[in-house]
Design an enzyme around this catalytic site. Sequence first.
Site, mmCIF file in Angstrom:
data_model
loop_
_atom_site.group_PDB
_atom_site.id
_atom_site.type_symbol
_atom_site.label_atom_id
_atom_site.label_comp_id
_atom_site.label_asym_id
_atom_site.label_seq_id
_atom_site.Cartn_x
_atom_site.Cartn_y
_atom_site.Cartn_z
ATOM 1 N N SER A 6 0.758 -1.247 0.080
ATOM 2 C CA SER A 6 0.002 -0.105 0.339
ATOM 3 C C SER A 6 0.981 1.186 -0.086
ATOM 4 O O SER A 6 0.557 2.329 -0.005
ATOM 5 C CB SER A 6 -0.773 -0.020 1.322
ATOM 6 O OG SER A 6 -0.186 0.043 2.497
ATOM 7 N N GLU A 34 -1.080 -7.221 9.029
ATOM 8 C CA GLU A 34 0.185 -7.780 9.188
ATOM 9 C C GLU A 34 0.134 -8.190 10.550
ATOM 10 O O GLU A 34 -0.659 -7.746 11.245
ATOM 11 C CB GLU A 34 1.196 -6.674 8.956
ATOM 12 C CG GLU A 34 1.881 -6.512 7.702
ATOM 13 C CD GLU A 34 2.763 -5.701 7.952
ATOM 14 O OE1 GLU A 34 3.379 -5.191 8.746
ATOM 15 O OE2 GLU A 34 3.246 -5.286 6.792
ATOM 16 N N ASP A 63 8.584 -6.580 4.306
ATOM 17 C CA ASP A 63 8.488 -6.221 5.427
ATOM 18 C C ASP A 63 9.684 -5.456 5.879
ATOM 19 O O ASP A 63 10.691 -6.073 5.641
ATOM 20 C CB ASP A 63 7.929 -7.028 6.437
ATOM 21 C CG ASP A 63 7.439 -6.326 7.655
ATOM 22 O OD1 ASP A 63 6.337 -5.428 7.256
ATOM 23 O OD2 ASP A 63 8.087 -6.501 8.748
ATOM 24 N N HIS A 165 18.756 -0.982 2.293
ATOM 25 C CA HIS A 165 18.368 -2.421 2.385
ATOM 26 C C HIS A 165 17.422 -2.904 1.686
ATOM 27 O O HIS A 165 17.398 -3.978 1.172
ATOM 28 C CB HIS A 165 17.670 -2.164 3.990
ATOM 29 C CG HIS A 165 16.651 -1.314 4.055
ATOM 30 N ND1 HIS A 165 17.403 0.397 3.843
ATOM 31 C CD2 HIS A 165 15.699 -0.757 4.046
ATOM 32 C CE1 HIS A 165 16.467 1.400 4.173
ATOM 33 N NE2 HIS A 165 15.116 0.716 4.106
HETATM 34 P P1 IMP Z 1 6.702 -1.657 7.002
HETATM 35 O O1 IMP Z 1 7.398 -2.571 6.209
HETATM 36 O O2 IMP Z 1 5.540 -1.166 5.810
HETATM 37 O O3 IMP Z 1 5.640 -2.384 8.035
HETATM 38 O O4 IMP Z 1 7.367 -0.480 7.464
HETATM 39 C C1 IMP Z 1 7.697 -0.551 9.012
HETATM 40 C C2 IMP Z 1 7.848 0.991 9.237
HETATM 41 O O5 IMP Z 1 9.174 1.232 9.013
HETATM 42 C C3 IMP Z 1 7.057 2.047 8.751
HETATM 43 O O6 IMP Z 1 6.722 2.958 9.579
HETATM 44 C C4 IMP Z 1 7.656 2.525 7.617
HETATM 45 O O7 IMP Z 1 7.414 3.801 7.355
HETATM 46 C C5 IMP Z 1 9.075 2.399 7.772
HETATM 47 N N1 IMP Z 1 9.882 2.174 6.644
HETATM 48 C C6 IMP Z 1 9.857 1.034 5.963
HETATM 49 N N2 IMP Z 1 10.889 1.279 4.999
HETATM 50 C C7 IMP Z 1 11.402 2.508 5.210
HETATM 51 C C8 IMP Z 1 12.585 3.047 4.513
HETATM 52 O O8 IMP Z 1 13.181 2.451 3.588
HETATM 53 N N3 IMP Z 1 13.013 4.075 5.196
HETATM 54 C C9 IMP Z 1 12.313 4.683 6.466
HETATM 55 N N4 IMP Z 1 11.515 3.937 6.898
HETATM 56 C C10 IMP Z 1 10.951 2.948 6.553
#
Ligand code: IMP
Length: 183
Positions: A6, A34, A63, A165
């Site tokens: 999303s 999730e 993730d 990453h």
């Molecule tokens: P998810 O993978 O979408 O669950 O992300 C977990 C949290 O980490 C969320 O608050 C995202 O905004 C943050 N996040 C995910 N990828 C990045 C990145 O590449 N840079 C900074 N924040 C990230």
Amino acid sequence: MIFVSSNKHKFLEISRMMENKGITVEWKRMKYEEIQADTTEEISLDSARKLSASIGEPFFLEDTGIFLDSLGGFPGPYSSYVQSKIGNSGILRLIEGRNRSAYFLTVITYFDGRLFHQFSGKLNGTIAQSERGNLGFGYDPIFIPDGFDITLGEMELESKNRISHRSKALQALVDYLLANHGI
Ligand code: IMP
């Protein structure tokens, strides 16, 4: 290749990286539940398993978490919850006076239509003293990658993609696809 997320920022990073490799990424823009688990790997795999039933064709998702050494790896798999509750300013307050080293971890799960495969990528760095930059998203403005003196929030997408990453995990997926399917 179908990428499920999303998050527009993730899609933009991923599609640009893949474009540079001559691969087109189709964005299946959808929110999915999730689970809360102890590892990023479990969360990524559980999401892919659940979605595989309804999508029914090959796709990948990812993730990501940020892991702070002085907090024993917290927030890690709780990164999304913590970002939404206390944000970057909350993280800065939490680690005041502590060791600032941290890393990002991305775990991609690829469903090949039958089996699940995981690929991860890590980026080491330190937490900045204050938020800097309005590029990127999430924790980017407080994360300074090793070898740099700017935050990811101050980096253009192409530069972030060169070291991130996410790009390392994606490269591992591409290497796998080239070796096994010739893409
Ligand atoms: P998810 O993978 O979408 O669950 O992300 C977990 C949290 O980490 C969320 O608050 C995202 O905004 C943050 N996040 C995910 N990828 C990045 C990145 O590449 N840079 C900074 N924040 C990230």
